[in-house]
Design a protein around this motif. Sequence first.
Motif, PDB file in Angstrom:
ATOM      1  N   ASN A   2       0.928  -1.142   0.005  1.00 25.05           N
ATOM      2  CA  ASN A   2       0.042   0.129  -0.018  1.00 25.05           C
ATOM      3  C   ASN A   2       1.074   1.236   0.068  1.00 25.05           C
ATOM      4  OD1 ASN A   2       0.995   0.420   2.670  1.00 25.05           O
ATOM      5  ND2 ASN A   2      -1.100  -0.512   3.461  1.00 25.05           N
ATOM      6  N   ARG A   3       0.334   2.285  -0.129  1.00 23.94           N
ATOM      7  CA  ARG A   3       0.839   3.395  -0.270  1.00 23.94           C
ATOM      8  C   ARG A   3       1.718   3.889   0.831  1.00 23.94           C
ATOM      9  NH1 ARG A   3      -2.332   8.525  -3.389  1.00 23.94           N
ATOM     10  NH2 ARG A   3      -2.690   6.567  -4.916  1.00 23.94           N
ATOM     11  N   PHE A   4       1.210   3.565   2.145  1.00 25.97           N
ATOM     12  CA  PHE A   4       1.936   4.197   3.317  1.00 25.97           C
ATOM     13  C   PHE A   4       3.000   3.222   3.550  1.00 25.97           C
ATOM     14  CE2 PHE A   4       2.948   3.028   7.819  1.00 25.97           C
ATOM     15  CZ  PHE A   4       3.060   4.409   8.133  1.00 25.97           C
ATOM     16  N   VAL A   5       2.856   1.952   3.147  1.00 29.33           N
ATOM     17  CA  VAL A   5       4.435   1.080   3.391  1.00 29.33           C
ATOM     18  C   VAL A   5       5.336   1.415   2.273  1.00 29.33           C
ATOM     19  CG1 VAL A   5       5.315  -1.096   2.822  1.00 29.33           C
ATOM     20  CG2 VAL A   5       3.114  -0.608   4.238  1.00 29.33           C
ATOM     21  N   PHE A   6       4.912   1.831   1.002  1.00 31.79           N
ATOM     22  CA  PHE A   6       5.945   2.243   0.070  1.00 31.79           C
ATOM     23  C   PHE A   6       6.680   3.577   0.494  1.00 31.79           C
ATOM     24  CE2 PHE A   6       6.560   5.146  -3.577  1.00 31.79           C
ATOM     25  CZ  PHE A   6       7.628   4.352  -4.079  1.00 31.79           C
ATOM     26  N   TRP A   7       5.905   4.718   0.996  1.00 30.32           N
ATOM     27  CA  TRP A   7       6.513   5.838   1.263  1.00 30.32           C
ATOM     28  C   TRP A   7       7.331   5.824   2.318  1.00 30.32           C
ATOM     29  CZ3 TRP A   7       7.618   9.116  -2.007  1.00 30.32           C
ATOM     30  CH2 TRP A   7       6.974   9.515  -2.971  1.00 30.32           C
ATOM     31  N   ALA A   8       6.874   4.764   3.385  1.00 28.36           N
ATOM     32  CA  ALA A   8       7.662   4.583   4.779  1.00 28.36           C
ATOM     33  C   ALA A   8       9.215   4.066   4.330  1.00 28.36           C
ATOM     34  CB  ALA A   8       6.931   3.594   5.710  1.00 28.36           C
ATOM     35  N   LEU A   9       9.065   2.909   3.331  1.00 26.32           N
ATOM     36  CA  LEU A   9      10.154   2.463   2.979  1.00 26.32           C
ATOM     37  C   LEU A   9      11.112   3.468   1.987  1.00 26.32           C
ATOM     38  CD1 LEU A   9       9.245  -1.136   1.954  1.00 26.32           C
ATOM     39  CD2 LEU A   9      10.504  -0.571   3.954  1.00 26.32           C
ATOM     40  N   MET A  10      10.562   4.357   1.152  1.00 26.30           N
ATOM     41  CA  MET A  10      11.408   5.204   0.766  1.00 26.30           C
ATOM     42  C   MET A  10      11.858   6.180   1.752  1.00 26.30           C
ATOM     43  SD  MET A  10      11.571   4.444  -2.378  1.00 26.30           S
ATOM     44  CE  MET A  10      12.157   5.820  -3.175  1.00 26.30           C
ATOM     45  N   ALA A  11      11.269   6.704   2.592  1.00 28.13           N
ATOM     46  CA  ALA A  11      11.578   7.727   3.577  1.00 28.13           C
ATOM     47  C   ALA A  11      12.863   6.930   4.318  1.00 28.13           C
ATOM     48  CB  ALA A  11      10.570   8.109   4.720  1.00 28.13           C
ATOM     49  N   LEU A  12      13.053   5.747   4.555  1.00 24.66           N
ATOM     50  CA  LEU A  12      14.110   5.192   5.097  1.00 24.66           C
ATOM     51  C   LEU A  12      15.145   5.193   4.220  1.00 24.66           C
ATOM     52  CD1 LEU A  12      14.940   3.452   7.528  1.00 24.66           C
ATOM     53  CD2 LEU A  12      14.241   1.437   6.534  1.00 24.66           C
ATOM     54  N   CYS A  13      14.789   4.686   3.157  1.00 26.73           N
ATOM     55  CA  CYS A  13      16.116   4.698   1.897  1.00 26.73           C
ATOM     56  C   CYS A  13      16.765   5.934   1.911  1.00 26.73           C
ATOM     57  CB  CYS A  13      15.621   4.307   0.671  1.00 26.73           C
ATOM     58  SG  CYS A  13      15.071   2.389   0.646  1.00 26.73           S
ATOM     59  N   ILE A  14      15.852   7.148   1.822  1.00 27.69           N
ATOM     60  CA  ILE A  14      16.190   8.310   1.780  1.00 27.69           C
ATOM     61  C   ILE A  14      17.077   8.920   2.873  1.00 27.69           C
ATOM     62  CG2 ILE A  14      15.435  10.917   1.550  1.00 27.69           C
ATOM     63  CD1 ILE A  14      13.333   9.870  -0.243  1.00 27.69           C
ATOM     64  N   GLY A  15      16.701   8.545   4.091  1.00 26.42           N
ATOM     65  CA  GLY A  15      17.446   8.746   5.413  1.00 26.42           C
ATOM     66  C   GLY A  15      18.572   7.887   5.469  1.00 26.42           C
ATOM     67  N   VAL A  16      18.847   7.052   4.826  1.00 31.95           N
ATOM     68  CA  VAL A  16      20.014   6.183   4.820  1.00 31.95           C
ATOM     69  C   VAL A  16      21.022   6.777   3.964  1.00 31.95           C
ATOM     70  CG1 VAL A  16      21.235   4.183   3.980  1.00 31.95           C
ATOM     71  CG2 VAL A  16      19.261   4.046   5.480  1.00 31.95           C
ATOM     72  N   GLU A  17      20.625   7.228   2.616  1.00 28.56           N
ATOM     73  CA  GLU A  17      21.284   7.944   1.637  1.00 28.56           C
ATOM     74  C   GLU A  17      21.724   9.485   2.445  1.00 28.56           C
ATOM     75  OE1 GLU A  17      20.022   8.774  -2.562  1.00 28.56           O
ATOM     76  OE2 GLU A  17      18.325   7.468  -1.972  1.00 28.56           O
ATOM     77  N   VAL A  18      21.041  10.100   3.029  1.00 27.41           N
ATOM     78  CA  VAL A  18      21.473  11.490   3.596  1.00 27.41           C
ATOM     79  C   VAL A  18      22.368  11.140   4.849  1.00 27.41           C
ATOM     80  CG1 VAL A  18      20.708  13.319   5.119  1.00 27.41           C
ATOM     81  CG2 VAL A  18      19.396  12.607   3.103  1.00 27.41           C
ATOM     82  N   TRP A  19      22.345  10.190   5.645  1.00 30.23           N
ATOM     83  CA  TRP A  19      23.163   9.889   6.806  1.00 30.23           C
ATOM     84  C   TRP A  19      24.496   9.255   6.137  1.00 30.23           C
ATOM     85  CZ3 TRP A  19      24.447   4.306   8.564  1.00 30.23           C
ATOM     86  CH2 TRP A  19      24.945   4.506   9.852  1.00 30.23           C
ATOM     87  N   GLY A  20      24.504   8.554   4.896  1.00 31.58           N
ATOM     88  CA  GLY A  20      25.901   8.441   4.220  1.00 31.58           C
ATOM     89  C   GLY A  20      26.622   9.555   3.789  1.00 31.58           C
ATOM     90  N   LEU A  21      25.744  10.529   3.356  1.00 29.73           N
ATOM     91  CA  LEU A  21      26.637  11.910   2.809  1.00 29.73           C
ATOM     92  C   LEU A  21      26.887  12.610   4.275  1.00 29.73           C
ATOM     93  CD1 LEU A  21      23.870  13.182   0.169  1.00 29.73           C
ATOM     94  CD2 LEU A  21      26.107  12.245  -0.002  1.00 29.73           C
ATOM     95  N   ILE A  22      26.133  12.612   5.421  1.00 34.38           N
ATOM     96  CA  ILE A  22      26.418  13.381   6.658  1.00 34.38           C
ATOM     97  C   ILE A  22      27.855  12.507   7.141  1.00 34.38           C
ATOM     98  CG2 ILE A  22      25.914  13.601   8.788  1.00 34.38           C
ATOM     99  CD1 ILE A  22      23.063  14.218   8.082  1.00 34.38           C
ATOM    100  N   ILE A  23      27.903  11.401   7.180  1.00 27.93           N
ATOM    101  CA  ILE A  23      29.018  10.788   7.632  1.00 27.93           C
ATOM    102  C   ILE A  23      30.241  10.404   6.714  1.00 27.93           C
ATOM    103  CG2 ILE A  23      27.776   9.661   9.558  1.00 27.93           C
ATOM    104  CD1 ILE A  23      28.189   7.047   7.877  1.00 27.93           C
ATOM    105  N   ASP A  24      30.078  11.133   5.644  1.00 27.94           N
ATOM    106  CA  ASP A  24      31.048  10.973   4.484  1.00 27.94           C
ATOM    107  C   ASP A  24      31.444   9.628   4.063  1.00 27.94           C
ATOM    108  OD1 ASP A  24      32.206  12.242   2.361  1.00 27.94           O
ATOM    109  OD2 ASP A  24      34.014  12.491   3.599  1.00 27.94           O
ATOM    110  N   ASN A  25      30.352   8.690   4.027  1.00 29.33           N
ATOM    111  CA  ASN A  25      30.680   7.185   3.362  1.00 29.33           C
ATOM    112  C   ASN A  25      29.986   7.085   2.289  1.00 29.33           C
ATOM    113  OD1 ASN A  25      30.824   4.656   3.354  1.00 29.33           O
ATOM    114  ND2 ASN A  25      30.752   4.074   5.444  1.00 29.33           N
TER     115      ASN A  25
END
Length: 61
Positions: A2-25
Amino acid sequence: MNRFVFWALMALCIGVEVWGLIIDNRDVHYLGAITGFGVIGVNHLLHRADAHEQFKAGEEA
């Protein structure tokens, strides 16, 4: 998926991407990006399978 699960997973993926940029990894950043594309791909396949099932149900009726 469903839409909620899709956007929750996408938000998690985007969070991991941003975290990777912040810690420079870059590996963490790329992991988030690849996982995000995987979520999009699985969502697309599930929608196609659902549409196919609805089409087959219409043929049998």
